[in-house]
Design an enzyme around this catalytic site. Structure first.
Site, mmCIF file in Angstrom:
data_model
loop_
_atom_site.group_PDB
_atom_site.id
_atom_site.type_symbol
_atom_site.label_atom_id
_atom_site.label_comp_id
_atom_site.label_asym_id
_atom_site.label_seq_id
_atom_site.Cartn_x
_atom_site.Cartn_y
_atom_site.Cartn_z
ATOM 1 N N GLU A 59 0.810 -1.219 0.009
ATOM 2 C CA GLU A 59 -0.216 -0.014 0.095
ATOM 3 C C GLU A 59 0.857 1.215 -0.237
ATOM 4 O OE1 GLU A 59 -0.601 -2.635 1.646
ATOM 5 O OE2 GLU A 59 -2.958 -3.403 1.175
ATOM 6 N N HIS A 128 -11.699 -4.685 9.563
ATOM 7 C CA HIS A 128 -12.199 -4.392 8.334
ATOM 8 C C HIS A 128 -13.595 -3.534 8.461
ATOM 9 C CE1 HIS A 128 -9.542 -7.477 6.545
ATOM 10 N NE2 HIS A 128 -10.167 -7.246 5.456
HETATM 11 C C1 TPP Z 1 -2.816 -5.011 4.267
HETATM 12 C C2 TPP Z 1 -4.022 -5.548 3.395
HETATM 13 N N1 TPP Z 1 -4.260 -5.299 1.959
HETATM 14 C C3 TPP Z 1 -5.229 -5.827 1.393
HETATM 15 C C4 TPP Z 1 -6.055 -6.712 1.926
HETATM 16 C C5 TPP Z 1 -7.059 -7.544 1.337
HETATM 17 N N2 TPP Z 1 -6.746 -9.112 1.023
HETATM 18 C C6 TPP Z 1 -7.061 -9.932 1.789
HETATM 19 S S1 TPP Z 1 -6.536 -11.483 1.438
HETATM 20 C C7 TPP Z 1 -5.609 -10.710 0.025
HETATM 21 C C8 TPP Z 1 -4.635 -11.707 -0.679
HETATM 22 C C9 TPP Z 1 -3.676 -12.095 0.234
HETATM 23 O O1 TPP Z 1 -2.924 -13.153 -0.540
HETATM 24 P P1 TPP Z 1 -1.732 -13.942 0.206
HETATM 25 O O2 TPP Z 1 -0.999 -13.301 1.166
HETATM 26 O O3 TPP Z 1 -1.231 -14.753 -0.909
HETATM 27 O O4 TPP Z 1 -2.779 -15.312 0.920
HETATM 28 P P2 TPP Z 1 -3.874 -16.224 0.427
HETATM 29 O O5 TPP Z 1 -5.184 -15.336 0.748
HETATM 30 O O6 TPP Z 1 -3.562 -16.452 -0.879
HETATM 31 O O7 TPP Z 1 -3.707 -17.178 1.533
HETATM 32 C C10 TPP Z 1 -5.803 -9.358 0.205
HETATM 33 C C11 TPP Z 1 -5.396 -8.573 -0.930
HETATM 34 C C12 TPP Z 1 -5.720 -7.039 3.364
HETATM 35 N N3 TPP Z 1 -6.618 -8.036 4.116
HETATM 36 N N4 TPP Z 1 -4.833 -6.568 3.870
#
Ligand code: TPP
Ligand code: TPP
Ligand code: MG
Ligand code: MG
Lengths: 339, 325, 325, 339
Positions: A59, A128
């Site tokens: 971000e 959230h």
């Molecule tokens: C700081 C932040 N940015 C964006 C999000 C929205 N978000 C939730 S899960 C996710 C993807 C995360 O991917 P990864 O770390 O690979 O974990 P996975 O969901 O694949 O287990 C996003 C962008 C968030 N929760 N926190």
């Protein structure tokens, strides 16, 4: 045409991308995924991965990159998936976007638009469900917008992109599915003034964003009781349109502010303080506030609902400001009830 | 590294299979309950990734600490948080492991040293650094295991946490669940260096890539790493290659990946892969399925029977009700 | 890399020497003016590090962009911001390059594409990413040079910015001024991997370690890197090993390092090192000193004669006074 | 004994490190450098690098590490060098420190203390002059302290460390050199109440932190004019001590709030709104506010001085609230002056 808040936001983005080739949209999953709330759905296919640009989870860097790209001659629209994650980019927003123009003695303009989803109401729990638009409204150098209607959802972005300075747009998550009529050629809207969404004579209800519709519902219910409530939609949280507020309070002599932020230090506090300063002698009762309970938002439905401003609480606050000073003896108010 | 696989007894294989099945079936039930609106909010499924949580938890001891993500049902169950309290949590009941205040993304259980349930991507990593720092300063042989997705590795907090843990040689096991997507963003679209172990090794810490679909391999790698950490070896990093078989959350139409790709990965389903090792026979599996089914039925019943927090108690737990611990 | 040193003409050596002397003498004057309370706030000196700014700026063209830190007098002067406007800025005068609103830490000059002067450690890096992104999207052959200290490399913004720039192959030259200390924190106490080029290379970008006390080496390395970047080679990273001869700021008693260490580094003073190459003779140096001295006298006089912003104008420049550029 | 605010802070740290072996201090340059403002000078030598722990520049990770260490049984004191850099750690503070207890249904206590230097006044320009304590005071789950006296500089830390929940302490940079007398055995101070630093009858001046001393100076100057001003030092910005404020306003009927934060959405707004809600009928004039001009703080001395609250502005605001309603006809106020 019939449309939704989500579609109106999308139309606004599409307008912008079509209108000005310096415009691009950048953020997490705005592209291939279609936008986490499907706002930008289809734009990736239409405009390609350069102009609808997916970013890694970083971000601070991509908001900063939006600032830099704006300085470099582009017109970036940066999407922060939700306001909750905006804290990670706050340094860039406060110390760079809002500050570069002034620190550089007027040289360095930052025409970036930062959009984000705000608010609670969908059982997404403490991390959230923030409403931080009030925080951003504290920062000189930012303009802070909160579209609550289809017109504004579509049109504010256009106007924001015409600004030489940073603009933040807070889109309420609970409004995404809201539908209604919107002119096919709906375009830019002015962003300098609050709007009176309902006229009334007994009390002024002041709100914005996600709570506008609850406030209008409360006004409707109050009308059934014979109370005529005026409803102001602030639209712009920084700078605040004091004139519209004071003009209304000058007519109704009573006001209640409805704000989804936590009460202490919220937008509602600032408005109450300004009414104190600018319209004290017009008031027939102290200004009331309906805000979110000062707790991290809980997941459980009954708790979340109880934490957020709701129609009955708005009505109760109105009863409260009307109930006070029902009689006045020699200018000394008689309290019907206090809290 | 070719970690030494522990001698795999039938008993142990049965246990691993049981744990994976518990998670799988639990989440399948969650989907139904979501459709029935018993569960709300965001629901992130772990289906396909079970071997990771199960394998790593096997390597931990009771005193160890765990920090997880918003996709943490599997971690909680494998760590020993009861299915009933997890289910009740998702039902928003007081009997939930977080009293219904956290929901799916915020499972907590201090008794098993399960410190959440963090829904800010990479937000848990600094906390794991701190838990490990506390253990080290107190001279306790505690390991903190911290789970996160490969998407989290782009965040600044990942970087800062890796560096701090390596600089101070803290007892942390970093468990990167590389399921190749962060929501809709494929790894190669989010990282300039897609070899994640290489990336982690740049912090001067031992880092290994592990087949996250093979629970035996995960357990072996985690056991080796935990041993090394407990013996003062500083932080270790595991890249656990896995795949989520389901959508990111309940609202994801999965535009960003091929059905065929998903199908290919399903051929490496961790549950069938362990089965294929032939250590657990069909009748044992049937037994396990029955036990799991009963456990989940009981969990759902427990959740259903749970109570809702009273509105009068809305503002509790913002500050502590007891003195300093 | 053994970058090919450009043919060093006497003329060019004279120019480099001149630039370094301008910075050195300018800052020496600043110290006096600080004592005389003409300059206030934080004042961070670049004394000892002049070869870095001078060498890198030589490699840039007029259309290129620069992002610097709070220790940026040297960058500003070498980039072509006039000594008068920099001095007037530190005097808080309207004639200053930021109208007196920025001070020592916030020198700006859009005309030379000098984008500050950023006092949040690592805060400028994302901006450099954005400037480079803009250039790339506009198809312009522009390079953005971004300076930061080795201390900044521990920050999350460093990590995120490296990754973004490499992932998107953006035209950025990352210039890490490794002076071995972040305030009082020695490199080995802040980074688990102290080989900074190795660290940068983990983002899959070309990275080089350069003797930052040797202006010729810096110029050569920067020229090679800028050429590569301009030709579409994506971001490059230079670790420029240097040393600050003075305290971190005006309030630093330097408890954290040995006097002897400082003395050792002073033997590698970039100004005397260039002198030692024998390309610039003593009389030329005397000439340069005289010219520099005159330039600085004029700058001080300009600053002294400058005007103070009127209080009525206090709230200007919070929002733009013109329409969108 | 004669001491300074800086030395009192240091004595508080030393007390804590001596008293409880779970306590450690962690932050950028708290150790070998001696603290960027020399607050922790000597502690590294006395307690060693484990308990006076220098961190790399990674605000988010080391604040998060403080949170984790607190959960893990330690009593960390995390120093954020200045409030300006705290934005980089804000996600950890808001989404973890302030939230874990609630999200975990009361299980996960976070007894961390975060100290930071706040405020302007030393020509450090826009990125080094923030007053964000009001922002933090918006966050449920945090306790926010602002020591303005030697007693509080030394004693608040002690009390904060006894809290099972996160506490933030904002130390004003311009006070570091302030000297005065402090008892040798000065220890813990209570942190639940505001303090009346000067009694008065005509107007209540409400302030905290760096502006306390300017406000006291203004009160002194007003006394020479025959105006008796009461001065309240809030001390704790969250939770606010409404009772002390309302009791005073109930006696003086007039109030001015002095706050170094930017006016819109500052602590002063919340206090004004609370007085509106709880003491409206006690007011003889609208509550006034003296805040910092809504601009990024400029470097130039005359501009910075003009931007910050100063004694003449405080006095003018008092004149303003006194000048109003100098006469009242049938309860209808007659305005002597308005703004
Ligand atoms: C700081 C932040 N940015 C964006 C999000 C929205 N978000 C939730 S899960 C996710 C993807 C995360 O991917 P990864 O770390 O690979 O974990 P996975 O969901 O694949 O287990 C996003 C962008 C968030 N929760 N926190
Ligand atoms: C985010 C942030 N944290 C802390 C500081 C305070 N600070 C200013 S300079 C500095 C040291 C930076 O060291 P380095 O990056 O190596 O640059 P150098 O000063 O050596 O040139 C620190 C800690 C700051 N300005 N910004
Ligand atoms: Mg993933
Ligand atoms: Mg350095």
């Amino acid at each position: 045409m019939k449309t939704t808040y989500r579609e109106a936001l999308r139309a606004g983005l599409r307008d912008a991308l079509l209108r000005d080739e310096r415009v691009f949209l950048m953020g997490e999953d705005v592209g291939a995924y279609g936008g986490c709330f499907a706002v930008s759905l289809g734009l990736f296919e239409e405009f390609g991965p350069e102009r609808v640009r997916d970013t890694p989870l970083s971000e601070s860097a991509f908001v900063g990159a939006g600032i830099g790209a704006a300085i470099g001659g582009m017109r970036p629209i940066v999407e922060l998936m939700t306001v909750n994650f905006s804290l990670l980019a706050l340094d860039q927003i406060v110390n760079n976007a809002a500050t570069l123009l002034h620190m550089s003695g007027g040289q360095c303009h930052v025409p970036v638009v930062i959009r984000t989803t705000t608010g609670a109401g969908r059982q997404l729990a403490a991390q959230h469900s923030h409403s931080f638009e009030g925080w951003y409204a504290h920062i000189p150098g930012l303009r802070v917008l909160a579209p609550a209607t289809l017109e504004d959802a579509r049109g504010m972005l256009w106007t924001a992109l015409q600004s030489p300075d940073p603009v933040m747009i807070f889109e309420h998550g609970a409004l995404l599915g809201m539908d209604g009529e919107l002119a096919d050629d709906a375009g830019a809207v002015e962003i300098d003034h609050a709007a009176i969404r309902r006229s009334g004579t007994d009390v002024t209800l002041i709100t914005y964003g996600g709570t506008l519709h609850k406030t209008l519902a409360a006004a409707e219910a109050l009308a059934a009781e014979g109370v005529s409530a005026e409803v102001i939609d602030l639209r712009t949280l920084r700078p605040l349109d004091d004139a519209t507020i004071m003009e209304s309070v000058g007519r109704t002599h009573r006001a209640v502010i409805v704000d989804e932020g936590w009460r202490s230090g919220s937008v509602s506090a600032e408005i109450s303080a300004r009414i104190m300063e600018q319209a004290f002698y017009e008031l027939d009762a102290p200004v009331g506030r309906v805000c979110t309970a000062e707790i991290p938002i809980p997941y459980a439905k009954q708790l979340e609902e109880a934490a957020l401003p709701q129609v009955p609480a708005i009505m109760a606050a109105v009863h409260d400001v009307l109930g006070r000073m029902s009689t006045s003896v020699d200018g000394v108010p008689v309290l019907a009830e206090t809290h | 590294m070719s970690p030494v696989e522990p001698m795999m007894t039938t008993e142990h294989a049965r246990h691993l299979q049981h744990q994976m099945l518990r998670i799988r079936r639990f989440e399948e039930r969650c989907v139904e309950l979501y459709s029935a609106a018993k569960i709300r909010g965001f629901l992130h499924l772990y289906v396909g990734e079970e071997a990771v949580a199960v394998g790593v938890m096997e390597a931990l001891a009771a005193q160890d600490a765990v920090v997880a993500t918003y996709r943490e049902h599997g971690h909680a169950l494998a760590r020993g948080v009861s299915a009933g309290s997890v289910m009740a949590e998702m039902f928003g009941k007081v009997e939930g492991c977080s009293r219904g205040r956290g929901g799916s993304m915020h499972l907590f259980d201090v008794a098993t040293r399960f410190y959440g349930g963090n829904a800010i991507v990479a937000g848990g990593l600094p906390i794991a650094v701190g838990l490990a720092l506390a253990a080290k300063m107190q001279g306790q042989p505690i390991v903190t295991a911290c789970f996160f997705g490969e998407g989290a590795m782009a965040e600044g907090e990942f970087h800062e946490s890796m560096n701090l843990s390596a600089l101070w040689r803290l007892p942390v096991l970093w468990c990167c669940e590389n399921n190749f997507y962060a929501m809709g963003t494929a790894l190669a679209r989010s990282e300039s260096e897609t070899n994640l172990a290489v990336k982690a090794a740049s912090y001067e810490m031992p880092a290994w890539t592990v087949d996250g679909m093979d629970v035996v391999a995960v357990e072996a790698a985690a056991t080796n790493a935990v041993d090394a950490i407990r013996n003062g070896g500083g932080p270790h990093f595991l890249e656990l290659r896995t795949y989520r078989f389901r959508a990111h959350s309940m609202y994801d139409p999965e535009r960003y990946r091929d059905k065929a790709e998903v199908e290919r990965w399903k051929e490496r389903d961790p549950i069938t892969m362990l089965e294929a090792r032939g250590l657990v026979d069909a009748s044992t599996i049937a037994e396990l399925e029955a036990a799991v089914s009963a456990e989940i039925d009981a969990a759902v019943a427990f959740a259903e029977a749970g109570s809702l927090e009273r509105i009068e108690d809305l503002t509790r737990f913002v500050v502590s009700e007891v003195g300093a611990p």
